[in-house]
Design an enzyme around this catalytic site. Structure first.
Site, PDB file in Angstrom:
ATOM      1  N   TYR A 117    -126.570  41.820  35.053  1.00 14.09           N
ATOM      2  CA  TYR A 117    -127.473  42.591  34.193  1.00 14.09           C
ATOM      3  C   TYR A 117    -126.888  43.971  33.906  1.00 14.09           C
ATOM      4  O   TYR A 117    -126.178  44.544  34.747  1.00 14.09           O
ATOM      5  CB  TYR A 117    -128.824  42.814  34.888  1.00 14.09           C
ATOM      6  CG  TYR A 117    -129.738  41.620  34.844  1.00 14.09           C
ATOM      7  CD1 TYR A 117    -130.565  41.394  33.756  1.00 14.09           C
ATOM      8  CD2 TYR A 117    -129.797  40.736  35.915  1.00 14.09           C
ATOM      9  CE1 TYR A 117    -131.430  40.313  33.723  1.00 14.09           C
ATOM     10  CE2 TYR A 117    -130.657  39.649  35.895  1.00 14.09           C
ATOM     11  CZ  TYR A 117    -131.464  39.449  34.788  1.00 14.09           C
ATOM     12  OH  TYR A 117    -132.317  38.370  34.770  1.00 14.09           O
ATOM     13  N   TYR A 156    -126.983  33.870  39.195  1.00 17.29           N
ATOM     14  CA  TYR A 156    -126.493  34.988  40.018  1.00 17.29           C
ATOM     15  C   TYR A 156    -127.119  34.943  41.406  1.00 17.29           C
ATOM     16  O   TYR A 156    -128.236  34.458  41.580  1.00 17.29           O
ATOM     17  CB  TYR A 156    -126.766  36.332  39.338  1.00 17.29           C
ATOM     18  CG  TYR A 156    -128.215  36.626  38.976  1.00 17.29           C
ATOM     19  CD1 TYR A 156    -129.080  37.192  39.910  1.00 17.29           C
ATOM     20  CD2 TYR A 156    -128.703  36.371  37.702  1.00 17.29           C
ATOM     21  CE1 TYR A 156    -130.400  37.476  39.579  1.00 17.29           C
ATOM     22  CE2 TYR A 156    -130.025  36.653  37.366  1.00 17.29           C
ATOM     23  CZ  TYR A 156    -130.859  37.208  38.308  1.00 17.29           C
ATOM     24  OH  TYR A 156    -132.167  37.482  37.979  1.00 17.29           O
ATOM     25  N   ARG A 166    -130.254  32.604  41.704  1.00 20.68           N
ATOM     26  CA  ARG A 166    -131.168  32.332  40.600  1.00 20.68           C
ATOM     27  C   ARG A 166    -130.510  31.336  39.646  1.00 20.68           C
ATOM     28  O   ARG A 166    -129.345  31.503  39.286  1.00 20.68           O
ATOM     29  CB  ARG A 166    -131.470  33.603  39.791  1.00 20.68           C
ATOM     30  CG  ARG A 166    -132.207  34.740  40.504  1.00 20.68           C
ATOM     31  CD  ARG A 166    -133.578  34.388  41.058  1.00 20.68           C
ATOM     32  NE  ARG A 166    -134.378  33.396  40.367  1.00 20.68           N
ATOM     33  CZ  ARG A 166    -135.136  33.623  39.291  1.00 20.68           C
ATOM     34  NH1 ARG A 166    -135.218  34.815  38.768  1.00 20.68           N
ATOM     35  NH2 ARG A 166    -135.848  32.657  38.740  1.00 20.68           N
ATOM     36  N   HIS A 169    -131.534  31.838  33.579  1.00 18.51           N
ATOM     37  CA  HIS A 169    -132.899  32.012  33.079  1.00 18.51           C
ATOM     38  C   HIS A 169    -132.968  33.146  32.081  1.00 18.51           C
ATOM     39  O   HIS A 169    -132.150  34.058  32.096  1.00 18.51           O
ATOM     40  CB  HIS A 169    -133.881  32.272  34.228  1.00 18.51           C
ATOM     41  CG  HIS A 169    -133.585  33.535  34.980  1.00 18.51           C
ATOM     42  ND1 HIS A 169    -132.627  33.589  35.967  1.00 18.51           N
ATOM     43  CD2 HIS A 169    -134.080  34.791  34.875  1.00 18.51           C
ATOM     44  CE1 HIS A 169    -132.555  34.824  36.451  1.00 18.51           C
ATOM     45  NE2 HIS A 169    -133.418  35.586  35.796  1.00 18.51           N
ATOM     46  N   HIS A 171    -135.920  35.899  30.809  1.00 15.92           N
ATOM     47  CA  HIS A 171    -137.263  36.435  31.047  1.00 15.92           C
ATOM     48  C   HIS A 171    -137.976  36.583  29.704  1.00 15.92           C
ATOM     49  O   HIS A 171    -137.379  37.061  28.735  1.00 15.92           O
ATOM     50  CB  HIS A 171    -137.181  37.814  31.704  1.00 15.92           C
ATOM     51  CG  HIS A 171    -136.544  37.807  33.061  1.00 15.92           C
ATOM     52  ND1 HIS A 171    -137.277  37.793  34.222  1.00 15.92           N
ATOM     53  CD2 HIS A 171    -135.239  37.830  33.455  1.00 15.92           C
ATOM     54  CE1 HIS A 171    -136.460  37.806  35.267  1.00 15.92           C
ATOM     55  NE2 HIS A 171    -135.211  37.824  34.831  1.00 15.92           N
TER      56      HIS A 171
HETATM   57 FE   LIG Z   1    -133.469  37.665  36.167  1.00 18.38          FE
END
Ligand SMILES: [Fe+3]
Lengths: 251, 205
Positions: A117, A156, A166, A169, A171
């Site tokens: 991110y 990640y 995770r 995905h 959000h």
């Molecule tokens: Fe996330």
């Protein structure tokens, strides 16, 4: 907005269908450790909808720029694009009665193709992509349809258990027409083996509820030599019509 | 066999996660140049009618620590008690008032902040007036389903005493968790406690 007394499209309606709290994740899910200190311990107090819950903000289509829903390009330098598997995600925002929800603001954010991110507190060793910001938004059309273009986010690792990952995905944050419909959720990708292992996914108790968060690959809508397509419909709370109300609203 | 209702199920919630600011307040998160400004960051302008107020506070976890990754949204009526919404049929709200605000928690203190106007009174479904209030919605990492609550005003004792929502709260001792503290003229503080002795009342709306 004029008084709705003689229009048929926009009549005052009743309250929203109650939320099924056994379908949503409970507040306390100890295997998702952060929930332990952040979950209310007392039961929420049930409140029949008042105008404060049955109304919500209006977002005009003029709010949205042309590239807002194109994460491949909306942060990239001119002539460049984000790195990764190019995909289109599309679907409809519906309510529980199956009607499309028009003029609904949908915002989305995600990691880059490496699972990283763009955030000051992010520490994963995967590199940033200089051409990928990771945020986008759109507003549904008159049928509730939306679409976005992005790169498939990478999975990640995250600090929860010693080795939790995770699944890929995106959000989603969604506004309907009422504050009672406000929803944030996550979209997963068909076939990802990390989905059933993820503690955040597993906060949802019912496997058939989890299935509704998994977008399906749609080869028919794939853009040849450009991008694969995934379909993801979102359902917001439905609303009773006034014929089922025992008391009229304040008019 | 009986007929089917053909009802869909609401999409289940998932936590907003630690990076909700990337999606909802990207300029605040340092992702600039994508959107001109963060939605919900400005609720009033010079032409907005009503008394200016500031509402600030923090979302606090069960250890007493403020969350630094929360996002708080508010929704409220204008100074006359009208909502700027497509579902408002009683009249037209102040077109210079947004009614909706969104604030990220400050990176250091976790504090949220809204500059808005004092809301007017809105009728309950039986026509009685509710006390002036602001609806809150809180999401963050570790919160699996966004939390709804309401803030009432400390200088509205009479209206609060008649409020049909406050009246139905069984544990009267908890009502204080819904009432902001006055910090100065037009300045209010509303801390939201997720757990503990002062756990804020949340609503299943
Ligand atoms: Fe996330």
């Amino acid at each position: 907005m004029s008084s709705g007394s003689n229009g048929n499209a926009r009549k005052p309606a009743g309250g929203y269908f109650p939320r099924d709290r056994q379908w949503h994740p409970p507040a306390l899910t100890p295997f998702y450790k952060t929930s332990v200190a952040r979950s209310p311990a007392r039961a929420p107090i049930s409140l029949n909808n008042t105008l404060s819950e049955m109304t919500g903000p209006v977002f005009g289509h003029d709010l949205i720029g042309e590239a807002d829903n194109d994460l491949i390009h909306n942060f990239a330098r001119p002539g460049e694009s984000a790195i990764g598997e190019r995909i289109v995600v599309y679907g409809r925002v519906l309510d529980e009665t199956g009607r499309g929800v028009p003029d609904c603001l949908v915002e989305f954010w995600q990691a880059n193709a490496g699972g990283r991110y763009r955030h000051a507190r992010e520490s994963y060793l995967a590199p940033l992509d200089p051409n990928f910001g990771g945020c986008g938004r759109t507003i549904t059309d008159e049928t509730g349809f939306y679409t976005l273009r992005t790169i498939k986010p990478g999975p990640y690792p995250w600090p929860n258990g010693p080795n939790d990952w995770r699944p890929s995905h995106i959000h989603f944050s969604v506004f309907g027409h009422a504050f009672a419909q406000r929803l944030i959720t996550q979209m997963y990708f068909e076939g990802d083996p990390l989905i059933p292992l993820c503690p955040i996914v597993r906060t949802i108790p019912d496997p058939s509820a989890i299935d509704t968060l998994i977008a399906r690959l749609d080869m028919a809508n794939t853009i040849p030599m450009d991008a694969c397509a995934y379909k993801f419909d979102i359902v917001l709370r439905g609303r009773r019509s006034t014929v089922f109300e025992n008391r009229m609203e304040g008019n | 066999m009986v007929q089917r209702l053909d009802r869909l199920k609401e999409t289940p919630s998932q936590t907003a996660g630690p990076y909700v600011h990337i999606g909802c307040t990207p300029n605040f998160a340092g992702i600039t140049g994508v959107f001109p400004r963060d939605l919900g960051s400005v609720m009033v302008n010079d032409r907005t009618r009503g008394k200016r107020i500031t509402v600030r506070g923090a979302v606090i976890d069960g250890t007493g620590t403020p969350l630094k990754d929360a996002m708080v949204e508010i929704w409220q009526a204008d100074c006359d008690g009208l909502y700027p919404s497509v579902n408002e049929f009683r009249g037209r709200a102040d077109p210079e008032f947004a009614g909706w605000g969104r604030s990220p928690g400050d990176m250091e203190t976790g504090e949220y902040c809204f500059r808005t106007v004092k809301p007017g009174r809105v009728p309950f479904f039986d026509g009685r007036l509710m006390a002036p209030h602001i609806t809150f919605w809180i999401v963050a990492r570790g919160i699996n389903l966004g939390l709804h609550t309401r803030m009432y005003f400390p200088d509205e004792a009479a209206a609060n005493g008649d409020d049909p929502i406050l009246a139905r709260i069984e544990h009267k001792v908890r009502i204080a968790t819904l009432i902001a503290a006055r910090e100065g003229e037009g300045q209010y503080r509303f801390d939201i406690h997720l757990q503990g002795e002062n756990e804020t009342i949340f609503f299943d709306i």
